[in-house]
Design a protein around this motif. Structure first.
Motif, short mmCIF file in Angstrom:
data_model
loop_
_atom_site.label_atom_id
_atom_site.label_comp_id
_atom_site.label_asym_id
_atom_site.label_seq_id
_atom_site.Cartn_x
_atom_site.Cartn_y
_atom_site.Cartn_z
N ARG A 32 37.09 30.52 -0.25
CA ARG A 32 36.36 30.90 -1.45
C ARG A 32 36.54 29.78 -2.47
O ARG A 32 37.66 29.29 -2.65
N THR A 105 40.51 27.93 -5.59
CA THR A 105 40.07 28.31 -4.25
C THR A 105 41.02 29.36 -3.67
O THR A 105 42.14 29.53 -4.13
N TRP A 166 42.19 35.55 -9.03
CA TRP A 166 41.97 35.39 -7.60
C TRP A 166 43.25 35.70 -6.81
O TRP A 166 43.20 36.30 -5.75
#
Length: 190
Positions: A32, A105, A166
């Motif tokens: 991601r 990420t 995240w």
């Protein structure tokens, strides 16, 4: 000897960035990745900060005011803070291994690292870079260095907030417990 004082900070930053680029090879594949807009905004802010640090051609006289006296003490205190900060960032980068990325990420097989420098603060790379920039601003002894530091701090804080979201979504309660016991940037404080 004047060349040493003029070259010290740019040479160290360039060496740091070259090291950083070399170490970027061999990281895990992204699962991601953050949107391009946030990466572009960070790049623009970073370039503005570089211009503030390394050019004297900006026609705003107040940028060159000295909030403290320039001189050898400012140079050496700034150099010590910068070197300590960059070494801390390098340690954190090496400890993070293949999980590292310059963007926000989630990697394939992403691991939550909570040891080494990550036991001291959750974002030790940012702590180290900010210390390096603070050292540079101390040595520069001009308002423009403080503004550049503030811009990079803001940029990294926004990136940190996205990373935190995240990590919480990826690691759930494990990350929440880690975040509760470990400061984000400054040990025991912040």
């Amino acid at each position: 000897m004047l060349w040493f004082y003029e070259a010290f900070f740019p040479v160290l930053w360039i060496a740091f960035l070259i090291y950083w680029r070399i170490k970027a090879a061999g990281t895990k594949t992204n699962q991601r990745l953050e949107p391009a807009a946030s990466r572009i905004l960070r790049t623009v802010i970073f370039l503005i900060a570089i211009a503030l640090f390394f050019t004297t051609r900006i026609p705003l006289r107040w940028l060159y005011l000295e909030p403290w006296p320039a001189g050898l003490w400012a140079f050496w205190v700034g150099a010590a803070v910068m070197v300590a900060g960059l070494l801390f960032a390098i340690w954190a980068r090496a400890h993070l291994g293949g999980n590292w990325s310059s963007e926000v990420t989630i990697k394939q097989g992403h691991e939550l690292i909570t040891t080494g420098p990550y036991a001291v603060v959750r974002h030790p790379i940012y702590t180290g870079i900010l210390a390096g920039l603070l050292g540079s601003a101390i040595a520069l002894s001009q308002v423009r260095g403080l503004i550049a530091f503030a811009l990079i701090f803001l940029m990294l804080w926004l990136k940190l907030r996205m990373e935190e979201q995240w990590m919480r979504s990826q690691f759930g309660e494990t990350y929440a417990a880690y975040a509760h016991q470990t400061a984000a940037l400054v040990p025991y404080l912040f």
